[in-house]
Scaffold this motif. Sequence first.
Motif, PDB file in Angstrom:
ATOM      1  N   PRO A  34      88.590  -2.829 -36.784  1.00  0.00           N
ATOM      2  CA  PRO A  34      90.008  -2.545 -37.084  1.00  0.00           C
ATOM      3  C   PRO A  34      90.396  -3.037 -38.479  1.00  0.00           C
ATOM      4  CG  PRO A  34      89.793  -3.430 -34.872  1.00  0.00           C
ATOM      5  CD  PRO A  34      88.449  -3.575 -35.529  1.00  0.00           C
ATOM      6  N   ARG A  35      91.048  -2.191 -39.226  1.00  0.00           N
ATOM      7  CA  ARG A  35      91.438  -2.513 -40.608  1.00  0.00           C
ATOM      8  C   ARG A  35      92.402  -3.694 -40.690  1.00  0.00           C
ATOM      9  NH1 ARG A  35      91.353   3.203 -40.635  1.00  0.00           N
ATOM     10  NH2 ARG A  35      89.695   3.960 -41.976  1.00  0.00           N
ATOM     11  N   GLN A  36      93.089  -3.971 -39.596  1.00  0.00           N
ATOM     12  CA  GLN A  36      94.070  -5.055 -39.598  1.00  0.00           C
ATOM     13  C   GLN A  36      93.409  -6.437 -39.670  1.00  0.00           C
ATOM     14  OE1 GLN A  36      93.776  -2.645 -37.404  1.00  0.00           O
ATOM     15  NE2 GLN A  36      95.688  -1.515 -37.303  1.00  0.00           N
ATOM     16  N   LEU A  37      92.131  -6.517 -39.370  1.00  0.00           N
ATOM     17  CA  LEU A  37      91.449  -7.807 -39.404  1.00  0.00           C
ATOM     18  C   LEU A  37      91.220  -8.235 -40.853  1.00  0.00           C
ATOM     19  CD1 LEU A  37      88.810  -7.320 -36.570  1.00  0.00           C
ATOM     20  CD2 LEU A  37      90.890  -8.703 -36.495  1.00  0.00           C
ATOM     21  N   PRO A  38      91.416  -9.508 -41.149  1.00  0.00           N
ATOM     22  CA  PRO A  38      91.201  -9.988 -42.522  1.00  0.00           C
ATOM     23  C   PRO A  38      89.715 -10.008 -42.870  1.00  0.00           C
ATOM     24  CG  PRO A  38      91.640 -11.838 -41.072  1.00  0.00           C
ATOM     25  CD  PRO A  38      91.827 -10.581 -40.244  1.00  0.00           C
ATOM     26  N   GLY A  39      89.415  -9.918 -44.136  1.00  0.00           N
ATOM     27  CA  GLY A  39      88.027  -9.983 -44.590  1.00  0.00           C
ATOM     28  C   GLY A  39      87.337  -8.638 -44.536  1.00  0.00           C
ATOM     29  N   TRP A  44      82.691  -9.085 -40.142  1.00  0.00           N
ATOM     30  CA  TRP A  44      83.013  -8.976 -38.713  1.00  0.00           C
ATOM     31  C   TRP A  44      81.839  -8.394 -37.935  1.00  0.00           C
ATOM     32  CZ3 TRP A  44      86.874 -11.295 -36.329  1.00  0.00           C
ATOM     33  CH2 TRP A  44      87.955 -11.741 -37.093  1.00  0.00           C
ATOM     34  N   THR A  45      81.143  -7.425 -38.538  1.00  0.00           N
ATOM     35  CA  THR A  45      79.965  -6.836 -37.893  1.00  0.00           C
ATOM     36  C   THR A  45      78.902  -7.898 -37.666  1.00  0.00           C
ATOM     37  OG1 THR A  45      80.351  -4.624 -38.778  1.00  0.00           O
ATOM     38  CG2 THR A  45      78.075  -5.171 -38.216  1.00  0.00           C
ATOM     39  N   PHE A  80      87.390  -4.428 -27.189  1.00  0.00           N
ATOM     40  CA  PHE A  80      87.967  -3.160 -26.731  1.00  0.00           C
ATOM     41  C   PHE A  80      88.774  -2.451 -27.826  1.00  0.00           C
ATOM     42  CE2 PHE A  80      91.097  -0.566 -24.408  1.00  0.00           C
ATOM     43  CZ  PHE A  80      90.226   0.269 -23.744  1.00  0.00           C
ATOM     44  N   PRO A  81      89.578  -3.157 -28.641  1.00  0.00           N
ATOM     45  CA  PRO A  81      90.310  -2.457 -29.703  1.00  0.00           C
ATOM     46  C   PRO A  81      89.403  -1.699 -30.676  1.00  0.00           C
ATOM     47  CG  PRO A  81      91.256  -4.614 -29.365  1.00  0.00           C
ATOM     48  CD  PRO A  81      89.988  -4.566 -28.549  1.00  0.00           C
ATOM     49  N   ALA A  82      88.219  -2.222 -30.953  1.00  0.00           N
ATOM     50  CA  ALA A  82      87.283  -1.503 -31.826  1.00  0.00           C
ATOM     51  C   ALA A  82      86.815  -0.217 -31.158  1.00  0.00           C
ATOM     52  CB  ALA A  82      86.090  -2.387 -32.172  1.00  0.00           C
ATOM     53  N   ASN A  83      86.613  -0.251 -29.851  1.00  0.00           N
ATOM     54  CA  ASN A  83      86.205   0.965 -29.142  1.00  0.00           C
ATOM     55  C   ASN A  83      87.341   1.993 -29.124  1.00  0.00           C
ATOM     56  OD1 ASN A  83      83.716  -0.161 -28.655  1.00  0.00           O
ATOM     57  ND2 ASN A  83      84.246  -0.877 -26.633  1.00  0.00           N
ATOM     58  N   VAL A  84      88.575   1.529 -29.000  1.00  0.00           N
ATOM     59  CA  VAL A  84      89.725   2.441 -29.078  1.00  0.00           C
ATOM     60  C   VAL A  84      89.789   3.065 -30.465  1.00  0.00           C
ATOM     61  CG1 VAL A  84      92.246   2.591 -29.030  1.00  0.00           C
ATOM     62  CG2 VAL A  84      91.038   1.275 -27.271  1.00  0.00           C
TER      63      VAL A  84
END
Length: 126
Positions: A34-39, A44-45, A80-84
């Motif tokens: 999700p683009r909303q995550l910082p960095g 994140w991956t 789950f938000p990444a899957n959405v």
Amino acid sequence: MSRSERSPLLLAGLLAGMGVAHFAVPRQFDAIIPRQLPGSPRAWTYGSGVVELALAAGIAAPRTRAAAAKAAAAFFVGVFPANVRMAVDWRHRPAPLRTAALARLPFQVPLVLWARGVSRNGKGRS
């Protein structure tokens, strides 16, 4: 080895495989952060890959299995938000890819339930 004895090892194997995949093909995972995550998405991956490998190790070890399985259930809810995001972003892709992205969504429920089942018994029965 009975089914209940294999269950935690299968869950650990699934998590380990996904953890390795985050390092082997990171671009695939970067795209659904999700683009909303910082960095950076790559951080994140890699971070989620490390978490999956740690959870796999924890579930594989009987002494830490219950706590690691509870953490895995929370992790499955957390991703789950990444899957959405993937399902939304892939809505215009070819049908097989759209179907795969949508199929990931309900798959989270059995993963959470599986991890919770493993956590309920220190010996890993689910």
